[in-house]
Design an enzyme around this catalytic site. Structure first.
Site, PDB file in Angstrom:
ATOM      1  CG  ASP A 156      -2.112   0.774   1.004  1.00 39.43           C
ATOM      2  OD1 ASP A 156      -2.150   1.828   0.352  1.00 39.43           O
ATOM      3  OD2 ASP A 156      -3.062   0.346   1.671  1.00 39.43           O
ATOM      4  CB  THR A 183      -6.418   1.967  -0.745  1.00 40.29           C
ATOM      5  OG1 THR A 183      -5.414   2.727  -0.063  1.00 40.29           O
ATOM      6  CG2 THR A 183      -6.129   0.485  -0.056  1.00 40.29           C
ATOM      7  CE  LYS A 232      -5.000   1.318   4.631  1.00 42.57           C
ATOM      8  NZ  LYS A 232      -4.850   2.324   3.257  1.00 42.57           N
ATOM      9  CG  ASP A 233     -12.196  -2.972   5.983  1.00 45.81           C
ATOM     10  OD1 ASP A 233     -12.157  -2.230   4.695  1.00 45.81           O
ATOM     11  OD2 ASP A 233     -12.561  -2.277   6.917  1.00 45.81           O
ATOM     12  CG  ASP A 265      -2.074   4.254   2.594  1.00 42.12           C
ATOM     13  OD1 ASP A 265      -1.613   4.844   1.699  1.00 42.12           O
ATOM     14  OD2 ASP A 265      -3.086   4.411   3.307  1.00 42.12           O
ATOM     15  CG  HIS A 291      -1.925   8.562   4.226  1.00 36.28           C
ATOM     16  ND1 HIS A 291      -2.313   9.576   3.253  1.00 36.28           N
ATOM     17  CD2 HIS A 291      -2.561   7.573   3.881  1.00 36.28           C
ATOM     18  CE1 HIS A 291      -2.982   9.024   2.446  1.00 36.28           C
ATOM     19  NE2 HIS A 291      -2.889   7.650   2.761  1.00 36.28           N
ATOM     20  CG  ASP A 303      -2.532   0.511  -2.446  1.00 38.79           C
ATOM     21  OD1 ASP A 303      -1.439   0.959  -2.736  1.00 38.79           O
ATOM     22  OD2 ASP A 303      -3.631   0.638  -1.851  1.00 38.79           O
ATOM     23  CG  HIS A 304      -2.404   4.439  -3.927  1.00 37.15           C
ATOM     24  ND1 HIS A 304      -1.335   4.939  -2.862  1.00 37.15           N
ATOM     25  CD2 HIS A 304      -3.120   3.900  -2.890  1.00 37.15           C
ATOM     26  CE1 HIS A 304      -1.898   4.584  -1.435  1.00 37.15           C
ATOM     27  NE2 HIS A 304      -2.787   4.017  -1.696  1.00 37.15           N
ATOM     28  CG  HIS A 323      -2.683   7.973  -2.321  1.00 35.05           C
ATOM     29  ND1 HIS A 323      -4.011   7.344  -2.590  1.00 35.05           N
ATOM     30  CD2 HIS A 323      -2.451   7.603  -0.714  1.00 35.05           C
ATOM     31  CE1 HIS A 323      -4.525   6.786  -1.294  1.00 35.05           C
ATOM     32  NE2 HIS A 323      -3.499   6.967  -0.438  1.00 35.05           N
TER      33      HIS A 323
END
Length: 549
Positions: free
Chosen positions: A41, A82, A164-165, A308, A312, A355-356, A490
């Protein structure tokens, strides 16, 4: 008679030889015992090269030296979020097709913001909270993992795992055996939902009872001497956010002392230890589910979410970010070694991507006299309402602004007899003059036109007919829709958000690299081609032929 006998013998030998050749002809597909999909992530491609000299030989370097490196790999849609990223990696399609247009979005039918995996029809497993009330139902295309279930008539197991779910659920697909995600707070457990099963398997319950997460309740310091982190800016600076209770965002981070003020076990999500915990659970899943134990291919989808959270908070050039990737490299090496032992070296296939990406902290760019800054969505909304009142006599025409998309109140427009297309066009002509709005397009143009190049094409690939907004706009490069002066984000179609790693490794994979442009939807289709199974139903990408042996 002898001649006839001789000729019959020659023919028989020929038939036997041809049959032997037929029986030994190599199948046009590979059958690894296990496919492991890894999504990191918020991993920019340059994290591979930036920290290269400090990586060990068993993680990223092993995948590159023994596998295939797609060096010019990009997302081909906007927004780069995401949930959209994970869905695209596994469906082989863009949000235009699979429908996951963000982590959350304004739902025109329900008239509210919805979360990508929320599902009120299911119940939580492993927690008494609502954190498990999730499923992949909002994703409207099949995944490579779904196609594997179909191809093996559900004999191949599919498991998704992530902090993360959404990082577990969307990759696992609709037909998965299970998806598991981490619930922090005062629990620190891996949980799931009744979408997949009636109760957690014994191995999951055992893992949760072992307090495996508790061992990471410790100080986070740098893996090496902090003076060696020469690929990062100074540890103490003005561009990073601190945890609650910290005076400054600097090493060491005393997690036990910060624990209660930062959500208990939730703090593990935002530090490098979250990746280690994910590997611990992934190894438990391989063992507990006997993945890769027979000749029917299984699939384990693992997403490393902690980078991620770290990005952040701290940004692209932080010491914390560098340390997170150096530790992730070790965790990756540990996991590959585990798979060598449990599944067998050369018996499994892995891909690794993101994912980014992420933008450098805009305030840091500003300190270097480079373009970048903050953009206020609220100011845009207020300014736009003033214009719409003057132009159409109402400040109620805009229903929602989210993900750089503007949603109009279609019921109100119909009531006052104003055509949506007229308002869309007026808004585009208005906001193109707003500071730091680079471009804007109507939903009508997205539906009726065909854009084949550049950011407009990316917008269209992210535009879903039923779910996307009536006007879409793009900010100038390195401008973010936030007031925060610390940490990164992002979502754009610029290179810092689209350029991501793509590595293939293991059974059926060539050794090599390419600078040819590849795109995220190509991944699922490459794996399908490798396995010889049907492509996902919404396929827009193509297999990367150079990757497959």
């Amino acid at each position: 008679m002898k001649n006839i006998t001789f000729l019959l013998g020659v023919m028989l030998c020929g038939i036997i030889t041809l049959q032997a050749q037929k029986n030994t002809q190599e199948a046009p597909f590979a059958k690894p015992k296990l496919v492991v999909g890894i999504v990191v992530d918020q991993m920019r491609y340059d994290y591979l090269t930036r920290y290269w000299d400090k990586y060990g030989d068993d993680g990223f370097k092993r995948m590159i030296s023994e596998g295939f490196n797609c060096r010019n790999n990009h997302f081909n849609y906007v927004p780069t979020k995401t949930a959209a990223g994970h869905a695209t990696v596994y469906t082989g399609a863009t949000p235009k097709v699979h429908g996951i247009i963000g982590n959350d979005w304004y739902d025109k039918v329900e008239d509210r913001m919805v979360y990508c995996t929320e599902d009120a029809t299911v119940e939580s497993l492993g927690t008494d909270t609502d954190a498990g009330k999730m499923s992949p139902r909002r994703m409207i295309a099949s995944t490579v993992t779904d196609q594997l279930k179909l191809a093996t008539v559900s004999k191949g197991k599919v498991i998704g795992i992530s902090i993360k779910d959404r990082g577990a659920i969307l990759p696992a697909g609709h037909a998965a055996d299970a998806a598991y995600w981490f619930h922090g707070k005062d629990e620190g457990h891996w949980i799931s939902s009744t979408f997949y099963m009636d109760e957690l398997p014994k191995w999951v319950t055992k893992f949760n009872k072992s307090d495996a997460a508790e061992k990471y309740k410790k100080v986070w310091n740098t893996l090496y001497d902090i003076d060696d982190y020469t690929e990062s800016i100074a540890d103490e600076n003005n561009f990073e956010g601190a945890f609650e209770g910290e005076k400054a965002a600097v090493f060491p981070h005393d997690l036990p002392k910060l624990w209660d003020d930062n959500g208990g076990f939730d703090i593990l999500k935002g530090v490098a230890y979250g990746n280690s915990l994910t590997v611990d659970f992934a190894e438990a899943a391989v063992a507990g589910e006997d993945l890769g134990k027979d000749n029917i291919t299984d699939f384990l989808a693992v997403s490393f979410s902690s980078p991620d959270y770290v990005g952040h908070r701290y940004g692209v050039s932080a010491v914390e970010t560098e340390d997170t990737y150096l530790r992730l490299d070790k965790d990756l090496g540990r996991f590959l070694s585990f798979l060598d032992q449990k599944v067998g070296k050369g018996e499994y296939t892995v891909f690794l991507t993101a994912d980014h990406g992420a933008v450098e902290v805009p305030s840091y760019l500003e300190s270097l006299n480079m373009p970048g800054g903050n953009f206020s969505t609220k100011e845009l909304h207020d300014q736009l309402n003033t214009f719409l009142t003057e132009k159409f006599g109402s400040d109620k025409l805009v229903k929602n602004i989210s993900n750089e998309q503007i949603f109009l109140d279609q019921a109100l427009l119909k009531k006052i007899n104003i055509a949506s297309e007229d308002v869309e066009t007026a808004i585009v002509n208005e906001i193109k003059n707003y500071k730091n709005v680079a471009e804007a397009y109507t939903g009508t143009a997205m539906r009726n036109g065909e854009f084949v190049h550049g950011v407009t094409h990316n917008l269209q690939m992210g535009y879903n007919f039923k779910r996307s907004g009536d006007v879409l706009y793009i900010l100038d490069p390195s401008y973010i829709p936030s007031s925060s002066k610390t940490g990164t984000t992002h979502g754009s179609g610029y290179a810092y958000d689209t350029h991501s790693p793509l590595l293939f490794f293991g059974k059926g994979i060539k050794q090599g690299e390419t600078l040819k442009r590849t795109e995220i939807p190509d991944i699922a289709n490459t794996i399908c081609a490798l396995l010889g199974i049907a492509y996902p139903d919404g396929k827009t990408g193509e297999p990367i032929s150079e990757v497959i042996e």
